[in-house]
Design a protein around this motif. Structure first.
Motif, short mmCIF file in Angstrom:
data_model
loop_
_atom_site.label_atom_id
_atom_site.label_comp_id
_atom_site.label_asym_id
_atom_site.label_seq_id
_atom_site.Cartn_x
_atom_site.Cartn_y
_atom_site.Cartn_z
N GLY A 35 0.96 -1.17 0.01
CA GLY A 35 0.04 0.09 0.17
C GLY A 35 0.93 1.42 -0.06
N TRP A 36 0.20 2.11 -0.40
CA TRP A 36 0.81 3.67 -0.47
C TRP A 36 -0.07 4.42 0.82
CZ3 TRP A 36 5.29 4.99 -2.57
CH2 TRP A 36 5.88 4.43 -3.54
N TYR A 37 0.72 4.99 1.58
CA TYR A 37 0.14 5.98 2.62
C TYR A 37 0.73 7.23 2.18
CZ TYR A 37 -1.53 1.94 4.93
OH TYR A 37 -2.39 0.65 5.22
N ARG A 38 0.17 8.42 2.91
CA ARG A 38 0.87 9.87 2.93
C ARG A 38 0.33 10.47 4.21
NH1 ARG A 38 -3.15 12.28 -1.80
NH2 ARG A 38 -5.14 12.35 -0.41
N GLN A 39 1.45 11.35 4.70
CA GLN A 39 1.26 12.06 5.62
C GLN A 39 1.69 13.49 5.36
OE1 GLN A 39 3.28 10.73 9.23
NE2 GLN A 39 1.88 11.67 10.51
N ALA A 40 0.45 14.57 5.57
CA ALA A 40 0.90 15.80 5.40
C ALA A 40 1.10 16.44 6.63
CB ALA A 40 -0.27 16.50 4.77
N PRO A 41 1.81 17.62 6.78
CA PRO A 41 2.23 18.33 7.98
C PRO A 41 0.81 18.59 8.87
CG PRO A 41 3.26 19.41 6.06
CD PRO A 41 2.22 18.31 5.70
N LYS A 43 -0.93 16.44 10.15
CA LYS A 43 -2.00 15.29 9.79
C LYS A 43 -1.78 13.97 10.05
CE LYS A 43 -5.00 18.26 6.51
NZ LYS A 43 -5.41 18.31 5.11
N GLN A 44 -2.74 13.32 10.34
CA GLN A 44 -2.23 11.68 10.41
C GLN A 44 -2.07 11.00 9.18
OE1 GLN A 44 -5.52 10.16 12.74
NE2 GLN A 44 -4.73 10.29 14.53
N ARG A 45 -1.45 10.00 9.43
CA ARG A 45 -0.85 9.22 8.20
C ARG A 45 -2.37 8.39 7.55
NH1 ARG A 45 4.49 5.70 8.32
NH2 ARG A 45 5.19 7.58 8.69
N GLU A 46 -2.51 8.60 6.16
CA GLU A 46 -3.78 8.02 5.64
C GLU A 46 -3.35 6.97 4.55
OE1 GLU A 46 -6.26 11.09 4.05
OE2 GLU A 46 -5.01 11.75 2.81
N LEU A 47 -4.22 5.89 4.28
CA LEU A 47 -4.08 5.33 3.26
C LEU A 47 -4.47 5.87 1.96
CD1 LEU A 47 -3.57 2.29 2.09
CD2 LEU A 47 -6.03 1.81 2.49
N VAL A 48 -3.76 5.69 0.91
CA VAL A 48 -3.87 6.47 -0.55
C VAL A 48 -4.39 5.17 -1.32
CG1 VAL A 48 -3.05 7.49 -2.44
CG2 VAL A 48 -2.17 7.99 -0.27
N ALA A 49 -3.94 4.09 -1.34
CA ALA A 49 -4.35 2.94 -2.26
C ALA A 49 -3.36 1.89 -1.67
CB ALA A 49 -3.81 3.24 -3.70
N SER A 50 -4.16 0.73 -2.05
CA SER A 50 -3.58 -0.65 -1.57
C SER A 50 -3.86 -1.67 -2.97
CB SER A 50 -4.13 -1.33 -0.20
OG SER A 50 -5.64 -1.40 -0.42
N ILE A 51 -2.95 -2.70 -2.87
CA ILE A 51 -3.13 -3.56 -3.80
C ILE A 51 -2.68 -5.00 -3.41
CG2 ILE A 51 -0.77 -3.32 -4.78
CD1 ILE A 51 -1.84 -3.78 -7.46
N SER A 52 -3.50 -6.01 -3.26
CA SER A 52 -3.35 -7.25 -2.90
C SER A 52 -2.55 -8.01 -3.73
CB SER A 52 -4.72 -8.14 -3.00
OG SER A 52 -5.01 -8.35 -4.32
N GLY A 53 -2.13 -9.28 -3.35
CA GLY A 53 -1.24 -10.21 -4.11
C GLY A 53 -1.71 -10.34 -5.61
N GLY A 54 -2.94 -10.54 -5.48
CA GLY A 54 -3.69 -10.97 -6.82
C GLY A 54 -4.15 -9.65 -7.42
N SER A 84 -3.24 14.50 -12.57
CA SER A 84 -3.97 15.70 -12.24
C SER A 84 -3.50 15.73 -10.74
CB SER A 84 -5.46 15.20 -12.28
OG SER A 84 -5.75 15.23 -13.66
N LEU A 85 -2.69 16.03 -10.38
CA LEU A 85 -2.11 16.53 -9.01
C LEU A 85 -2.61 17.72 -8.52
CD1 LEU A 85 1.40 15.05 -9.00
CD2 LEU A 85 -0.41 14.25 -7.42
N LYS A 86 -3.00 17.95 -7.20
CA LYS A 86 -3.55 19.18 -6.68
C LYS A 86 -2.56 19.43 -5.54
CE LYS A 86 -8.18 17.30 -7.50
NZ LYS A 86 -9.48 16.99 -6.93
N PRO A 87 -2.61 20.75 -4.84
CA PRO A 87 -1.82 21.25 -3.88
C PRO A 87 -2.16 20.26 -2.66
CG PRO A 87 -2.65 23.01 -5.09
CD PRO A 87 -3.38 21.84 -5.72
N GLU A 88 -3.42 19.81 -2.61
CA GLU A 88 -3.61 19.27 -1.21
C GLU A 88 -3.17 17.80 -1.31
OE1 GLU A 88 -5.62 20.74 -3.22
OE2 GLU A 88 -7.56 19.58 -3.35
N ASN A 89 -2.50 17.36 -2.36
CA ASN A 89 -1.80 16.07 -2.37
C ASN A 89 -0.56 15.99 -1.94
OD1 ASN A 89 -3.40 15.45 -5.64
ND2 ASN A 89 -4.00 14.83 -3.55
N THR A 90 0.10 17.23 -1.46
CA THR A 90 1.08 17.53 -1.11
C THR A 90 1.45 16.72 0.37
OG1 THR A 90 1.78 19.68 -2.02
CG2 THR A 90 2.97 19.15 -0.04
N ALA A 91 2.44 16.11 0.47
CA ALA A 91 2.63 15.22 1.63
C ALA A 91 4.02 14.36 1.39
CB ALA A 91 1.64 14.10 2.01
#
Length: 121
Positions: A35-41, A43-54, A84-91
């Motif tokens: 998975g990919w997580y992100r943490q902005a200043p 803020k708590q770390r949050e899940l962005v996306a995940s992918i299983s073995g399948g 289409s990145l946005k400023p709020e994606n900064t982390a």
């Protein structure tokens, strides 16, 4: 010793794209969910996306339609294509892997060191 190393972060103008990579190395029997997580200043770390073995995927609502997660099991590498990145994606973006070191052993979770993504207007 298992290591997760992210790359691909950087500075990008709003509307632009970046592709993050996360390569896992070390004593690995099988990688399950990644998975990919992100943490902005501030803020708590949050899940962005995940992918299983399948290769089943899951996305945060805020990135659906703009981000794509994928993995190459032969290379033990996961990707995050961000469009289409946005400023709020900064982390700081972190990769995470749930993996087994042996068939009969337990699962472990590992984190990468993080890569900074900054989106400016």
């Amino acid at each position: 010793q298992v290591q997760l190393v992210e790359s691909g972060g950087g500075l990008v103008q709003a509307g632009g794209s970046l592709r993050l990579s996360c390569t896992t190395s070390g004593s690995i029997f099988r990688i399950n969910v990644m998975g990919w997580y992100r943490q902005a200043p501030g803020k708590q770390r949050e899940l962005v996306a995940s992918i299983s073995g399948g290769s089943s995927t899951n996305y945060a609502d805020s990135v659906k339609g703009r981000f794509t997660i994928s993995r190459d099991n032969d290379k033990n590498t996961m990707y995050l294509q961000m469009n289409s990145l946005k400023p709020e994606n900064t982390a700081v973006y972190y990769c995470n892997a749930d993996l087994k070191k042996a068939l009969q052993g337990p699962s472990y979770r590992y984190w990468g060191q993080g890569t900074q993504v900054t989106v400016y207007t």
